[in-house]
Design an enzyme around this catalytic site. Structure first.
Site, PDB file in Angstrom:
ATOM      1  N   SER A 225       0.822  -1.206   0.000  1.00 54.12           N
ATOM      2  CA  SER A 225       0.000   0.000   0.000  1.00 54.12           C
ATOM      3  C   SER A 225       0.858   1.258   0.000  1.00 54.12           C
ATOM      4  CB  SER A 225      -0.908   0.016   1.237  1.00 54.12           C
ATOM      5  OG  SER A 225      -0.141   0.240   2.411  1.00 54.12           O
ATOM      6  N   ALA A 226       0.257   2.352  -0.471  1.00 50.20           N
ATOM      7  CA  ALA A 226       0.961   3.630  -0.486  1.00 50.20           C
ATOM      8  C   ALA A 226       1.273   4.091   0.933  1.00 50.20           C
ATOM      9  CB  ALA A 226       0.131   4.678  -1.222  1.00 50.20           C
TER      10      ALA A 226
ATOM     11  N   GLU B 149       6.752  -0.249  -4.874  1.00 48.54           N
ATOM     12  CA  GLU B 149       5.618  -0.374  -5.801  1.00 48.54           C
ATOM     13  C   GLU B 149       4.363  -0.287  -4.957  1.00 48.54           C
ATOM     14  OE1 GLU B 149       2.552  -1.003  -7.605  1.00 48.54           O
ATOM     15  OE2 GLU B 149       3.001  -3.123  -7.270  1.00 48.54           O
TER      16      GLU B 149
ATOM     17  N   CYS C 229      -3.019  -4.058  -8.138  1.00 44.65           N
ATOM     18  CA  CYS C 229      -2.618  -2.656  -8.064  1.00 44.65           C
ATOM     19  C   CYS C 229      -2.916  -1.914  -9.361  1.00 44.65           C
ATOM     20  CB  CYS C 229      -1.151  -2.540  -7.701  1.00 44.65           C
ATOM     21  SG  CYS C 229      -0.045  -3.470  -8.777  1.00 44.65           S
TER      22      CYS C 229
END
EC number: 1.2.1.71
Length: 492
Positions: free
Chosen positions: A221-222, A243, A277
């Protein structure tokens, strides 16, 4: 014993963990997390193993990796079942994941030579050489959506380059991580070359905080990626590959074959229950009668998608999400969008309490302001209408992320414009957003990450370049620079 450190299976000393099938609730795996001391032990084992592993010839390392590929092939059915049962995805999709793991081996070997091999060019008085050297000890953080394939895209090129590794699978997929590690064990890796530590946030924080770490390769996750970036800030000596997903737009500009466009959209938005994603999160649809017809057909076909268990027959298109909590988060996001003014076209439904079986949702957000620029990791598609193609591109780029973007249109000129103006690492034309070539770089810009993981370009961040000027003998140059005097005259 669920940790693999320095060639031995040992019991974790951290918190206990139980993994259940997200649909049936069946207990699949039980174990204990690695505590900070065991994480440090894994790092010391990797450091001790590094010199000998790095000094092996590439061919010797390749033999071990190819042996792992053969073991994946011979254990494909078993590993497919483990991944499917643990993630909730259908058997057919888990099988494609194992196949992708196998195929990435040959691709990674080729990528090493093309991207980071040795080069030599002759010069009048010697030669210029380029070589690549491994970083050292790398941590690999794996995600839960592809617990075999995505870590594999880091681990294989890192091992080929000569690095040693500490692998932490997602705490939601410990069984898959252990199953893959047992195949590596059978492949004959020397002790300490690849180590497995299980655990959640505390284990991950202990791993990323190791001073003796040379780099960290992350897929997830970001939010977690940003935390890791902050944690490693001020440490340029460590390679950090991130990523982190995306808030990906799919532009439907003109669809002569509406069913083909609907199929592409479903493959883009709802495959893997929306847990890729690269999945389309934002559908940008041209205003007008054709757009209306497309949207009506999309809703009609999507409402027929019924999630099923991993071993259902006939096999379902989608299975459960990774957990009931993950499914509830999607439902919560949908309610929040409704409260902002969104118009529900297809409501996501949790089919049964206590499970993660969630039907797809579609909600129109045209005219709604203040919509959060966040990745909802599940089968929820938001729709906006636009009037002209320039507006569509502006809307597509209106995100801090930049992973994937797609266009459905018969006009090459519009795709060419999108290629020039899109801010995304993957830009597809009349192809699903979730499709990517294994021999192409994978990744994005902005909040989607930095390097390009998964095999081909992964070779770039798994080794560093060393440039050399070389000559097998040393002679005085025939022509000297001004001011240099090597004559035999004695200076008085």
């Amino acid at each position: 014993m669920t940790l693999w450190i320095n060639g031995d299976w040992i019991t974790g000393q951290g918190a206990s963990r139980v993994k259940r099938n997200p649909v049936s609730g069946e207990v699949l795996w039980q174990g204990n997390d690695a505590d900070a001391a065991q994480v440090g032990l894994a790092c010391r084992a990797a450091r001790a193993a590094f010199p000998r592993w790095a000094r092996l010839s590439f061919g010797d390392r390749q033999v071990r990796v190819e042996r792992f590929a053969a073991l994946l092939e011979s254990n494909k059915a078993e590993l497919t079942a483990i991944i499917a049962r643990e993630t909730g995805k259908p058997r057919w999709e888990a099988a494609t994941e194992v196949t992708a793991m196998i195929n990435k081996i040959a691709i990674s070997i080729k990528a090493y030579h093309v991207r980071t091999g040795e080069q030599r060019s002759e010069m009048p008085d010697g030669a210029a050489s380029l070589r690549h050297r491994p970083h050292g000890v790398l941590a690999v953080f794996g995600p839960y959506n592809f617990p075999g394939h995505l870590p594999n895209g880091h681990i294989v090129p890192a091992l080929l380059a000569g690095n040693t590794i500490i692998f932490k699978p997602s705490e939601l997929t410990p069984w898959s991580g252990e199953a893959v590690m047992r195949l590596w064990q059978q492949a004959g890796l020397p002790p300490g070359v690849l180590n497995l530590v299980q655990g959640g946030r505390e284990t991950g924080q202990a791993l990323s905080a190791l001073e003796d770490l040379d780099g960290l390769l992350f897929t997830g996750s970001a939010n977690t990626g940003y935390q890791l970036h902050r944690q490693l800030s001020g440490q340029p000596e460590k390679i950090l590959a991130l990523e982190m997903g995306g808030n990906n737009p799919l532009i439907i500009d003109e669809a002569a074959d509406i069913d083909a466009a609907v199929h592409l959209t479903i493959q883009s938005a709802f495959v893997t229950a929306g847990q890729r994603c690269t999945c389309a999160r934002r559908l940008l649809l041209k205003s007008g009668a054709q757009g209306d017809a497309f949207l009506a057909r999309l809703v009609a076909v999507s409402q027929r998608l019924t999630p099923g268990t991993w071993d259902d027959e006939p096999q379902p298109f989608i299975g459960g999400l990774i957990s009931e909590q993950a499914a509830q988060q999607v439902v919560t996001a949908w309610h929040e969008l409704e409260a902002m003014g969104g118009r529900t076209l297809l409501a996501p439904r949790l089919l049964q309490a206590g499970t993660s079986l969630l039907t797809p949702g579609i909600i129109e957000m045209t005219g709604v302001t203040g919509v959060p620029d966040e990745e909802v990791f599940g089968p929820l598609l938001r729709v906006w209408r636009y009037d002209n193609f320039d507006e569509a591109i502006r809307m597509a780029n209106n995100t801090r992320f930049g992973l994937s973007c797609g266009l459905v249109s018969p006009e090459r000129e519009k795709f060419d414009q999108l290629l020039l103006e899109a801010r995304a690492g993957i830009v597809n034309w009349n192809k699903p957003l979730t499709g990517a070539a294994s021999t192409a770089p994978f990744g994005g810009i902005g909040a989607s990450g930095n390097h390009r993981p998964s095999a081909w370009y992964a070779a770039d961040y798994c080794a560093w370049p060393m440039a050399s000027l070389e000559s097998d003998s040393l002679t005085l140059p025939a022509t000297l620079n001004p001011g240099l005097d090597f004559s035999d005259e004695v200076v008085r």
